[in-house]
Design an enzyme around this catalytic site. Structure first.
Site, PDB file in Angstrom:
ATOM      1  N   SER A 113       0.859  -1.194   0.000  1.00 25.23           N
ATOM      2  CA  SER A 113       0.000   0.000   0.000  1.00 25.23           C
ATOM      3  C   SER A 113       0.891   1.239   0.000  1.00 25.23           C
ATOM      4  CB  SER A 113      -0.862   0.003   1.275  1.00 25.23           C
ATOM      5  OG  SER A 113      -1.460   1.265   1.471  1.00 25.23           O
ATOM      6  N   TYR A 129      -1.238  -1.217  10.696  1.00 27.76           N
ATOM      7  CA  TYR A 129      -1.428  -1.668   9.302  1.00 27.76           C
ATOM      8  C   TYR A 129      -0.289  -1.154   8.423  1.00 27.76           C
ATOM      9  CZ  TYR A 129      -3.503  -1.464   4.582  1.00 27.76           C
ATOM     10  OH  TYR A 129      -3.734  -1.557   3.230  1.00 27.76           O
ATOM     11  N   LYS A 140       2.590  -3.070   6.047  1.00 27.79           N
ATOM     12  CA  LYS A 140       2.728  -2.842   4.600  1.00 27.79           C
ATOM     13  C   LYS A 140       4.156  -2.408   4.252  1.00 27.79           C
ATOM     14  CE  LYS A 140      -1.328  -4.059   3.219  1.00 27.79           C
ATOM     15  NZ  LYS A 140      -1.467  -5.238   2.345  1.00 27.79           N
TER      16      LYS A 140
HETATM   17  P1  NAP Z   1     -11.348  -6.122   0.492  1.00 35.64           P
HETATM   18  O1  NAP Z   1     -12.292  -5.792  -0.608  1.00 35.64           O
HETATM   19  O2  NAP Z   1     -11.781  -5.951   1.887  1.00 35.64           O
HETATM   20  O3  NAP Z   1     -10.831  -7.621   0.275  1.00 35.64           O
HETATM   21  C1  NAP Z   1      -9.984  -8.239   1.213  1.00 35.64           C
HETATM   22  C2  NAP Z   1      -9.848  -9.688   0.813  1.00 35.64           C
HETATM   23  O4  NAP Z   1      -8.975 -10.347   1.745  1.00 35.64           O
HETATM   24  C3  NAP Z   1     -11.167 -10.428   0.838  1.00 35.64           C
HETATM   25  O5  NAP Z   1     -11.192 -11.311  -0.264  1.00 35.64           O
HETATM   26  C4  NAP Z   1     -11.116 -11.217   2.141  1.00 35.64           C
HETATM   27  O6  NAP Z   1     -11.875 -12.401   1.972  1.00 35.64           O
HETATM   28  C5  NAP Z   1      -9.621 -11.528   2.215  1.00 35.64           C
HETATM   29  N1  NAP Z   1      -9.142 -11.827   3.564  1.00 35.64           N
HETATM   30  C6  NAP Z   1      -9.189 -11.029   4.643  1.00 35.64           C
HETATM   31  N2  NAP Z   1      -8.662 -11.656   5.704  1.00 35.64           N
HETATM   32  C7  NAP Z   1      -8.269 -12.880   5.268  1.00 35.64           C
HETATM   33  C8  NAP Z   1      -7.658 -13.997   5.886  1.00 35.64           C
HETATM   34  N3  NAP Z   1      -7.348 -13.984   7.185  1.00 35.64           N
HETATM   35  N4  NAP Z   1      -7.396 -15.105   5.129  1.00 35.64           N
HETATM   36  C9  NAP Z   1      -7.718 -15.126   3.812  1.00 35.64           C
HETATM   37  N5  NAP Z   1      -8.298 -14.096   3.171  1.00 35.64           N
HETATM   38  C10 NAP Z   1      -8.578 -12.994   3.896  1.00 35.64           C
HETATM   39  O7  NAP Z   1     -10.001  -5.278   0.351  1.00 35.64           O
HETATM   40  P2  NAP Z   1      -9.185  -4.675  -0.891  1.00 35.64           P
HETATM   41  O8  NAP Z   1      -9.296  -3.217  -0.834  1.00 35.64           O
HETATM   42  O9  NAP Z   1      -9.548  -5.411  -2.129  1.00 35.64           O
HETATM   43  O10 NAP Z   1      -7.709  -5.044  -0.419  1.00 35.64           O
HETATM   44  C11 NAP Z   1      -6.861  -5.912  -1.115  1.00 35.64           C
HETATM   45  C12 NAP Z   1      -5.434  -5.514  -0.824  1.00 35.64           C
HETATM   46  O11 NAP Z   1      -5.197  -4.184  -1.266  1.00 35.64           O
HETATM   47  C13 NAP Z   1      -5.041  -5.536   0.644  1.00 35.64           C
HETATM   48  O12 NAP Z   1      -3.733  -6.061   0.782  1.00 35.64           O
HETATM   49  C14 NAP Z   1      -5.048  -4.066   1.045  1.00 35.64           C
HETATM   50  O13 NAP Z   1      -4.168  -3.804   2.114  1.00 35.64           O
HETATM   51  C15 NAP Z   1      -4.570  -3.448  -0.247  1.00 35.64           C
HETATM   52  N6  NAP Z   1      -4.884  -2.036  -0.408  1.00 35.64           N
HETATM   53  C16 NAP Z   1      -6.169  -1.602  -0.498  1.00 35.64           C
HETATM   54  C17 NAP Z   1      -6.420  -0.236  -0.676  1.00 35.64           C
HETATM   55  C18 NAP Z   1      -7.815   0.314  -0.816  1.00 35.64           C
HETATM   56  O14 NAP Z   1      -7.975   1.560  -0.821  1.00 35.64           O
HETATM   57  N7  NAP Z   1      -8.844  -0.520  -0.952  1.00 35.64           N
HETATM   58  C19 NAP Z   1      -5.350   0.679  -0.711  1.00 35.64           C
HETATM   59  C20 NAP Z   1      -4.052   0.185  -0.596  1.00 35.64           C
HETATM   60  C21 NAP Z   1      -3.824  -1.168  -0.451  1.00 35.64           C
HETATM   61  P3  NAP Z   1     -12.692 -13.208   3.106  1.00 35.64           P
HETATM   62  O15 NAP Z   1     -13.392 -12.203   3.961  1.00 35.64           O
HETATM   63  O16 NAP Z   1     -13.584 -14.080   2.281  1.00 35.64           O
HETATM   64  O17 NAP Z   1     -11.653 -14.006   3.853  1.00 35.64           O
END
Ligand code: NAP
Length: 254
Positions: A147, A160, A164
């Site tokens: 991130s 968090y 990262k």
């Molecule tokens: P999201 O929509 O909340 O998706 C998170 C995913 O991780 C879900 O598929 C969830 O599935 C899975 N997950 C969570 N805990 C888990 C565990 N213990 N074991 C296995 N799977 C798990 O989030 P997102 O925004 O797509 O995030 C994806 C990545 O992008 C993350 O690494 C996040 O830090 C990064 N990111 C996001 C943003 C943003 O603005 N959205 C910005 C920077 C970085 P289940 O609940 O089915 O387990």
């Protein structure tokens, strides 16, 4: 000169956190370009819906539920992959958690452990096992979804952000260790993306307006806009790219 090759035909790709958001977009994209995707998260039902979407586009995906903070479940997952496919070409460490929003001095050990288990320990052991499978055939590509917070910690998201930052360091360390085995390891640093993860920002107009003011492009991203970089990084088009961090943030860190 040969044509630059973005095709993933015949490749086996494991995507964690594939049940929604950025992971879903990555899995759909890798499948669109020919990879067979192994969809991983804790919820098999949600993963099955993504597998159906992939099938409806002519792609191939299989569901394997796994809590990535649990080493035993990771060992079981990798044993299943070895038995089912006998190989692994691509690993996307995308799943993450952010269970705490507040000052770091107010956080307790349970919050620290949960964040570190899912965001750092899981990716580390997934890479360790994946490297074994990839090393047997002398090639592989790994992308760790970090991130912009890993470079510039966001307010009230200190723990968090530390995980990262650690993931960027892990990327560089593994890139150097695994390069002689033909395995490339890169990091992706998204900025603000509209997903369940960023719901607290997306659903609060004042917070969203403030966040978007910090982004030169003046908007958040759609998960689809993150997936293209991953396609590049895991394809032969990136055959000389390892240990790098790719920022996709609308200019926020510039
Ligand atoms: P999201 O929509 O909340 O998706 C998170 C995913 O991780 C879900 O598929 C969830 O599935 C899975 N997950 C969570 N805990 C888990 C565990 N213990 N074991 C296995 N799977 C798990 O989030 P997102 O925004 O797509 O995030 C994806 C990545 O992008 C993350 O690494 C996040 O830090 C990064 N990111 C996001 C943003 C943003 O603005 N959205 C910005 C920077 C970085 P289940 O609940 O089915 O387990």
């Amino acid at each position: 000169m040969e044509k630059v090759d973005f095709s993933l035909n015949g490749k086996i790709a494991l995507v964690t956190g594939a049940s929604r958001g950025i992971g879903e977009a990555i899995a759909i994209t890798l499948a669109d370009y020919g990879a067979t995707c192994i969809l991983v998260s804790r919820k098999a039902d949600a993963l099955a819906e993504v597998a159906e979407k992939i099938a409806s586009r002519g792609g191939t995906a299989e569901v394997m539920a796994c809590h990535v903070g649990d080493i035993k479940q990771i060992e079981g997952l990798m044993a299943r992959i070895r038995e089912r496919f006998g190989r692994l070409d691509i690993l996307i460490n995308n799943a993450a958690t952010n269970p705490y929003f507040g000052d770091m001095i107010g956080a307790d050990e349970a919050i620290w452990n949960k964040t570190f288990d899912v965001n750092l320990k899981g990716p580390f052991f997934l890479i360790k096992h994946a490297a074994g499978l990839m090393g047997e055939k002398g090639s592989g590509a790994i992308v760790n979804v970090s991130s912009v917070n890993g470079v510039k910690p966001a307010p009230f998201q200190g723990i968090y952000s530390i995980t990262k930052a650690g993931l960027i360091s892990m990327t560089q360390a593994f890139a150097k260790e695994l390069a002689p085995r033909g395995i490339r390891v890169n990091a992706l640093l998204p900025g603000l993306v509209a997903t369940h993860f960023s719901k607290a920002i997306m659903d609060n107009k004042d917070v969203h307006d403030y966040a978007v003011k910090m982004i030169p492009m003046g908007r958040h991203a759609d998960p689809r806009e993150i997936a293209g970089v991953v396609l590049y990084l895991v394809s032969d088009a990136a055959s000389f790219t390892t240990g790098a961090s790719f920022v996709v943030d609308g200019g926020a860190l510039a």
